[in-house]
Motif scaffolding. Sequence first.
Motif, short mmCIF file in Angstrom:
data_model
loop_
_atom_site.label_atom_id
_atom_site.label_comp_id
_atom_site.label_asym_id
_atom_site.label_seq_id
_atom_site.Cartn_x
_atom_site.Cartn_y
_atom_site.Cartn_z
N PHE A 53 0.93 -1.37 -0.11
CA PHE A 53 0.01 0.13 0.00
C PHE A 53 0.75 1.16 0.02
CE2 PHE A 53 -2.98 -3.20 1.46
CZ PHE A 53 -4.29 -2.79 1.00
N ASP A 54 0.29 2.45 -0.43
CA ASP A 54 1.04 3.52 -0.42
C ASP A 54 0.46 4.30 1.03
OD1 ASP A 54 -1.43 4.85 -0.48
OD2 ASP A 54 -0.92 5.93 -2.00
N GLU A 55 1.25 5.46 1.55
CA GLU A 55 0.98 6.30 2.63
C GLU A 55 -0.43 6.59 2.92
OE1 GLU A 55 2.38 7.65 -0.06
OE2 GLU A 55 3.81 8.73 0.60
N LYS A 56 -1.28 6.53 1.81
CA LYS A 56 -2.56 6.97 2.16
C LYS A 56 -3.48 5.76 2.07
CE LYS A 56 -2.08 11.68 0.47
NZ LYS A 56 -2.66 12.48 -0.27
N TYR A 57 -2.81 4.50 2.26
CA TYR A 57 -3.43 3.36 2.33
C TYR A 57 -4.24 2.96 1.14
CZ TYR A 57 -3.87 -0.04 5.87
OH TYR A 57 -3.82 -1.18 6.87
N ARG A 58 -3.67 3.26 0.06
CA ARG A 58 -4.26 2.98 -1.39
C ARG A 58 -3.32 1.76 -1.70
NH1 ARG A 58 -4.56 8.55 -3.70
NH2 ARG A 58 -2.06 8.67 -3.01
N LEU A 59 -3.99 0.72 -2.10
CA LEU A 59 -3.22 -0.57 -2.80
C LEU A 59 -2.50 0.01 -3.91
CD1 LEU A 59 -3.14 -3.58 -2.51
CD2 LEU A 59 -4.79 -3.78 -4.08
N MET A 60 -1.20 -0.55 -3.92
CA MET A 60 -0.36 -0.27 -5.11
C MET A 60 0.11 -1.42 -5.78
SD MET A 60 2.41 2.32 -3.30
CE MET A 60 2.79 2.96 -4.78
N ARG A 155 -13.30 0.18 -3.03
CA ARG A 155 -12.69 0.06 -2.09
C ARG A 155 -12.01 -1.50 -2.11
NH1 ARG A 155 -13.56 4.32 1.72
NH2 ARG A 155 -12.89 3.10 3.50
N VAL A 156 -10.94 -1.49 -1.75
CA VAL A 156 -10.33 -3.07 -1.27
C VAL A 156 -10.63 -3.32 0.13
CG1 VAL A 156 -8.48 -4.31 -1.27
CG2 VAL A 156 -8.37 -2.38 -2.68
N PHE B 693 3.16 2.79 -10.75
CA PHE B 693 2.13 2.34 -9.83
C PHE B 693 1.05 3.27 -9.41
CE2 PHE B 693 5.71 -0.67 -9.28
CZ PHE B 693 5.00 -2.04 -9.35
N ALA B 697 -3.68 3.92 -8.05
CA ALA B 697 -4.02 4.75 -6.55
C ALA B 697 -5.45 5.11 -6.53
CB ALA B 697 -3.16 6.03 -6.77
N VAL B 699 -7.83 3.05 -5.81
CA VAL B 699 -8.41 2.23 -4.70
C VAL B 699 -7.91 2.27 -3.54
CG1 VAL B 699 -8.58 -0.41 -4.44
CG2 VAL B 699 -8.50 0.57 -6.75
N LEU B 700 -8.66 2.51 -2.34
CA LEU B 700 -8.48 2.50 -1.18
C LEU B 700 -8.62 1.40 -0.59
CD1 LEU B 700 -9.83 6.05 -0.73
CD2 LEU B 700 -7.72 5.34 0.57
N GLY B 701 -7.75 1.02 0.29
CA GLY B 701 -7.87 -0.24 1.13
C GLY B 701 -7.96 -0.10 2.54
N THR B 702 -8.32 1.10 3.07
CA THR B 702 -8.38 1.23 4.56
C THR B 702 -9.60 0.88 4.91
OG1 THR B 702 -8.52 3.23 6.12
CG2 THR B 702 -8.66 3.71 3.78
N PHE B 712 -6.24 12.84 6.90
CA PHE B 712 -4.73 12.48 6.29
C PHE B 712 -4.14 13.71 5.90
CE2 PHE B 712 -1.70 11.86 3.35
CZ PHE B 712 -0.95 10.67 3.75
N PHE B 733 -2.06 8.74 8.46
CA PHE B 733 -2.91 8.90 9.38
C PHE B 733 -2.63 8.89 10.88
CE2 PHE B 733 -4.63 7.02 5.48
CZ PHE B 733 -5.79 7.66 5.21
N GLN B 818 3.74 4.38 10.33
CA GLN B 818 2.87 3.46 9.38
C GLN B 818 3.33 1.96 9.48
OE1 GLN B 818 2.62 5.63 5.70
NE2 GLN B 818 0.44 6.02 6.45
N MET B 821 0.42 -0.82 9.69
CA MET B 821 -0.18 -1.32 8.59
C MET B 821 0.41 -2.94 8.25
SD MET B 821 0.33 -0.08 4.91
CE MET B 821 -0.21 1.68 4.70
#
Lengths: 174, 850
Positions: A53-60, A155-156, B693, B697, B699-702, B712, B733, B818, B821
């Motif tokens: 993931f990246d720092e904004k919690y997006r799947l990379m 969203r994942v 990559f 970007a 897609v959020l996985g949080t 953020f 975060f 972080q 995670m």
Amino acid sequence: MPEIKRVEEIMIPLNKYPHIPYWFTLRQTIAEMEKSELDINGRKSLPRVVLVFDEKYRLMGTVRRRDIMRGLEPEFLSSPSQQQSKWFNIQVDPNLMELSFDKVVIGIRERAERPVSEVMLPIVRTIDAGDHLMKVIYEMVSNDLSLVPVTREGRVIGVIRSVDVFHEIATLIL
Amino acid sequence: MNWLKSLFLSRRRFSDELIKSIQEKFEHFLKILDCNYRVLKIISDMEEKSQGEYLFDMSYIQNSRTEINEGMEQLIAELNILSGDRYRALRDRYREINHELDMLMAGGAAIEKDDYVVPFDMLGRERAFSVGSKNAQLGELKTNLGLPVPDGFAISAWAYKRFVEANYLQEKITDKLSRIDIKSYSDLVAIGNEIRAMVMASEIPSDLSDAIAAAFVELKKRNPSAKIAMRSSAIGEDTLFSFAGQYQSLLNVPPEKALDGYRSIIASKFTPQAIYYYLSHSLAESNLAMSVGCTVMIDAAAAGVIYTRDPVNSESDTILVSSIFGLGKYLVDGTLTPDTFLLSRNDGRIVRSQISTKAVCLRMSPDGGTVEEPVPAERQNLPSLQDAQLKRIAEYALKIENHYRTPQDIEWAIGTNGQIYILQSRPLQILRSKPTTRPVDINLFRQLASGGMTVCPGAGAGPVYKASSASDLAAVPDGSVLMAAHPFPGLITIMEKVSAIVTSVGSLASHMATLAREYRVPTIAGMQNLERFGNGDLVTVDATECVIYADIQNDLVEARKPEFDFFEDIGIFLILRQMLDRIAPLNLIGRGDTVFKPENCRTLHDITRFAHQKAMEEMFSRILRIDNQNYLGVTLKSKIPLKLTIIYIDRDISQMAPKGFITEEQIDSAPMRSFWAGVMKVGWPSAPPPVDFKGFAGVLGTTLSRSEEAGFSENSFAILSRNYMLLSLRMGFHFSTIEAMCSEEISKNYIRMHFKDGGASLDRRIRRIRLITEVLSRVGFECHSRADFLDTVVSYLDCDMIASLLYQLGRVTILTKQLDMALSSDEVTLWYTHDILKKLGIEPQSGETK
């Protein structure tokens, strides 16, 4: 006749699955793989793939064991990727490594500090939580994937692994 | 261009004024920090004392409280100045907690309004501050445990206050007491007599005398043939300090003598021994209100005392019952040597019994008072208790101990009809002494006498001084061995003077025995043939083994010196611990307005924590508005890609940063320099993400909600002075606040960090908090965590130490950036914990495995 399941019934929720930020090292990724035993309905296994993931919690992307091993290989052994094919493609004999094992280990330790972002693979396919099991099989086979991220409303929310899909098929057939 | 210039100048003026007002606020803020750490320092000193390795006395506790109170008052006042009186509720909360603390000091609180008389049926232990412990516990035993307790009522402390105030007594008493030299027995006697005479001559106001008389009549109506006993039940007695036998009890009081009896019990506060007791414990007499209990008397066939543990030998698993024929007074005042029975706590089996000769007994006299009667010769050597009765009493005793969860000292009586009554129950004070390991060859000494029982272990040597009554006590030489036929009132006044006490009559269960243990005087009771000793004979009393040797044997004294677990067993230790429960624990852990409310402050530490937090918010909320940051702040130019705005509060740094930024080398705030060095040591852990990559970007996985995602931010800021740093770090975060003071004055230095949030699911965030807690504890921080919030602090360290801890904190901050995670399992978390400790150069603790 049992009904074929939907993705969300088979997937592993995201919070149960190992993932790391992209700047983490290969060494940390290895620890993640070796120390996160998954327990899916009593069937235990180590993860073969870790999500990045990246720092904004997006799947990379994802990283597999063989990606890590590729990242640890000495330069002279690594075969060039398709994008950067060389003029002369000479296969190196891996037995050469035995010549100086100590140096090789030191080299591996050094390369283990590389960030995982250098070896990870981009996400090529995702699948929706409501999708049919057969669609998963189709995506896995046609893209040669052992793990596909599952999304819901963009969203994942989890991942689905080939081993779990296979297990599902087995219960249908056997 | 003039308009541009004027705009610039007005901005400049605005920022100058702002800086000035901020600097003024900062002065108050620093005072708050100062009070805060002054208070915390006293608290930690009290905590250290409560561990039992240092000597302290009542005045230490009082002085500490005074200092804490000064600090707290100032702290709250400064906070209200800083905030424009926004936290008046905090002052109320502080007063409530302080009131609870007053209540813990023996009777230290103002007497609360109550009825003059209260029936036992309406009492429970929570009323101890109104009717004294003795009365309150009787109510407790009766109403909550259903145990047989004599019918009766209490005359409250409120009644005492009425009596004292109606006669303007307090000022006169305090004045007289202030003139006493407690080392002078004749002073104690003379002034005690004066005060007692004054009390006896005082009128009981009619509303009070009517209430007492009416209650007496009621009691008589319920128990027509009963006699009434009046007993003291002073506030503070039997709780943290025993006051064993210090005050009067009157037996068989006829109704017409009730008011005299009441006066007489109040006057007993001023016997020489009672005055000595509270003055030697630094207790204020004015705080020790006297409540009185009036109970139906039990015409006892037998009576005695039960200890639910052996007070001298706490290791042994036994109950100790002492018993005589008739009323129990002759046992507790040491007139008779009682029968003693040791029972197993497990099955009630009698382990050992010792029947003594009981030649006389005390009975109720038909015309009031009591009368001594001879015991028929054939009964003198019979056990005063039957086995079945013994078993029953032991059952009651264990029930009471179980209820209070602490060993008890219980007085009981058996009526002529065979009914058992509990007359009193109080915590038993137990000596926890380790057996001495130093050997001594006793064959070298000449033995003069042996026998009796250990009342308080140890040995003492000196010239014999024989005393038979209180009048002999004035001449007791320092360091002498006091010998007496039996204990008598007033012995307490010489307990700090003598090296040992020996009596030929008496037992472990007498009041003198309780006091001897409280004062740690080596004491033997029940040693026969003391006639052979004459005044001035040099002897050594081995109270541990119950032997008296000739001459001064210092080796023996030294060898028998018990290694007491200091204060484990005495009131002053208990009082400190109970007070610390309301002073030291930190409950305000967390962030935000739901946690930081005055009503959530349960201890003084919570209040200081609250004040610190709010002061910080008051201080910096103005600065932190974005437009102010633009006016006041400069950015930090660094290899670390962290957007950091720096605001100096002790000076204008526009000269230093004409272009709006300063470099790392220009940081001249001591704490910031150290912290930043730690950050730099680790370095920013990421390269920019590969371009390929970025495509995914979206897609959020949080697990965060959309609105939380808006939280953020990468905008961090630091508020600095040369010695101070407040750093608000936002990395992804997660959010942490690090505050530090690093000055020449050790007492002002501290580091405090809060850590909260994160993008991962709660279980991973909690794992990260656990990891950081573990790592920082090993580094040397004191950590309090709750769920995914961490509050960690160090204080009172020199500048170098603060600097080195900030350096480590900087490293840990980046190493755990972080990290939540990645913490998908406990095993991974453990791996990271070790990995980070290793990077910090700290060895994993033995027993920890990878």
